[in-house]
Scaffold this active site. Structure first.
Site, short mmCIF file in Angstrom:
data_model
loop_
_atom_site.label_atom_id
_atom_site.label_comp_id
_atom_site.label_asym_id
_atom_site.label_seq_id
_atom_site.Cartn_x
_atom_site.Cartn_y
_atom_site.Cartn_z
N PHE A 42 0.80 -1.23 0.00
CA PHE A 42 0.00 0.00 0.00
C PHE A 42 0.83 1.28 0.00
O PHE A 42 0.27 2.37 0.04
CB PHE A 42 -0.93 0.01 1.23
CG PHE A 42 -1.83 -1.19 1.32
CD1 PHE A 42 -2.94 -1.29 0.50
CD2 PHE A 42 -1.56 -2.21 2.21
CE1 PHE A 42 -3.78 -2.39 0.57
CE2 PHE A 42 -2.38 -3.32 2.29
CZ PHE A 42 -3.49 -3.41 1.47
N LYS A 100 6.82 8.39 3.62
CA LYS A 100 5.95 7.24 3.29
C LYS A 100 4.84 7.74 2.38
O LYS A 100 3.94 8.47 2.80
CB LYS A 100 5.38 6.61 4.55
CG LYS A 100 4.51 5.39 4.26
CD LYS A 100 4.09 4.67 5.52
CE LYS A 100 3.27 3.42 5.19
NZ LYS A 100 2.87 2.67 6.40
N ASP A 130 0.82 -6.40 11.95
CA ASP A 130 1.90 -6.74 11.02
C ASP A 130 3.27 -6.63 11.71
O ASP A 130 4.22 -6.08 11.14
CB ASP A 130 1.84 -5.82 9.80
CG ASP A 130 2.56 -6.43 8.59
OD1 ASP A 130 2.79 -7.66 8.59
OD2 ASP A 130 2.89 -5.68 7.65
#
Length: 385
Positions: free
Chosen positions: A38, A58, A145
């Site tokens: 993503f 990011k 995650d």
């Protein structure tokens, strides 16, 4: 190949500047340093600081759902900057493009240190990891995650950073242990009301299912009745090899315990000197790998508690986890020693105390309800020897 990669990085940097023009005014964007499903991460320096201060940009892909972006931003704003959790300095948005500006930390690859971490280094590493996870859980959030590439480690300076909250979710289900161990943002009355509602829904569905009986339960086939039932859905976000049993078995009510399992897998890699430990391409293979360690009976008991049934073609007894780790370390030392003209560092003969394996077993408890919490793990004798 190197030239092609350089061009690819240059094109990526150019596209980023075009997507958010303000970035070009504020930063020198050097190269892409990471990429996920993503997002992409770029190394940058601020123009006003003469390239002294480094940042990680990011860039979230434009197709990211706004709720996902908002949730990640809230996590960074609320939790970041303490207990080894990455902070956020700035968020920029232009039309459908969003960039998070975060401090950059130089870090080592997991594969470079997993085989030769000393006992004291392992303690420091696990303390930092569990401290970060504890803080996440205190905010009623599941990271979802946790893995080596999302827990950055600068070995020279002993610095740690938990990153990437792109898959983080609000926890909506609690058991008695988690209520005591985790500080929640919801009041007790709200939680009790939520539990009663779920209980009523579960009992109602159970009665409906009881009225209509299928003839395939526990058999290697699927009857016509089951084929007409709606597909069961449950959160499955996470990285293969680090998913907890309750995730693999599609249990709908998942808790922060799934992060603890992932911490256990990371510790298993360290104690065994093996990376990657679980190489599962799919959920069935992942369950099979877990079964070879814990045995078929324990996995079946875990499944039964979650309302599932697993059938094995043969009964597997399970393996003593301490013996397994010692055997794997010995094998890895032998393989690296026998390589001709190898530039790899020889794996040292490190002896971990029994308390290390005791903590590992608690982190890798198949039952999420009795799996140790981050708070409890930080008080374990191994981390306090």
């Amino acid at each position: 190949m190197a030239a092609l990669r350089f061009l690819s990085d240059a094109d990526s940097c150019l596209n980023l500047k075009k997507s958010i023009p303000l970035l070009n005014e504020l930063f020198h964007i050097h190269c892409k340093i990471g990429e996920g499903t993503f997002s992409s991460v770029f190394l940058a320096t601020m123009k006003s600081s003469n390239r002294h201060k480094k940042f990680a940009l990011k860039y979230l892909i434009p197709t990211c759902h706004p709720e996902r972006i908002e949730r990640e931003l809230q996590c960074l704003q609320q939790m970041g900057g303490k207990d080894h959790i990455v902070s956020i300095d700035l968020c920029l948005r232009h039309q459908g493009s969003v960039v998070f500006v975060m401090p950059y930390m130089k870090h080592d690859k997991f594969s470079e240190y997993v085989r030769d971490m000393t006992v004291e280094e392992t303690k420091d590493y696990m303390r930092a990891l569990l401290s970060a996870v504890r803080r996440v859980h205190q905010f009623n959030i599941i990271h979802r995650d946790v893995k080596p590439s999302n827990f950055l480690y600068n070995r020279a300076n002993r610095k740690y950073l938990l990153v990437d909250f792109g898959l983080a979710q609000q926890c909506t289900e609690y058991n008695a242990k988690n209520l005591e161990a985790i500080k929640t943002n919801a009041g007790t009355t709200e939680i009790q009301s939520m539990k009663r509602k779920r209980s009523d829904e579960f009992n109602s569905n159970a009665k409906k299912d009881a009225d209509i009986k299928c003839n395939c339960f526990g058999k290697p086939k699927v009857c016509a009745l089951c084929l007409t039932r709606p597909q069961q859905t449950a959160p499955r976000a996470g990285t293969p090899g680090f998913r907890a049993p309750e995730v693999l078995l599609k249990h709908p009510s998942q808790t922060p315990a799934i992060d603890i399992w992932a911490c256990g897998v990371m510790m298993l890699c360290i104690l065994s000197g093996t990376q990657v430990f679980f190489r599962s391409p799919d959920d069935c293979t992942a369950l099979a790998e877990i079964t070879t360690i814990f045995g078929s009976r324990k996995v079946q008991q875990c499944a039964e508690k979650l309302g599932k049934k697993i059938i094995f073609s043969e009964n597997l007894p399970g393996i003593d986890i301490m013996s397994l780790c010692l055997k794997l370390r010995k094998r890895n030392r032998s393989m690296m020693h026998n390589r001709e003209n190898s530039t790899c560092k020889v794996l040292p003969d490190i002896e971990y105390p029994k308390e290390a394996y005791q903590l590992l077993i608690k982190l890798l408890n198949l039952d999420y309800e009795t799996r140790i919490t981050a708070e409890q793990a930080l008080s374990h004798p191994f981390l306090n020897l």
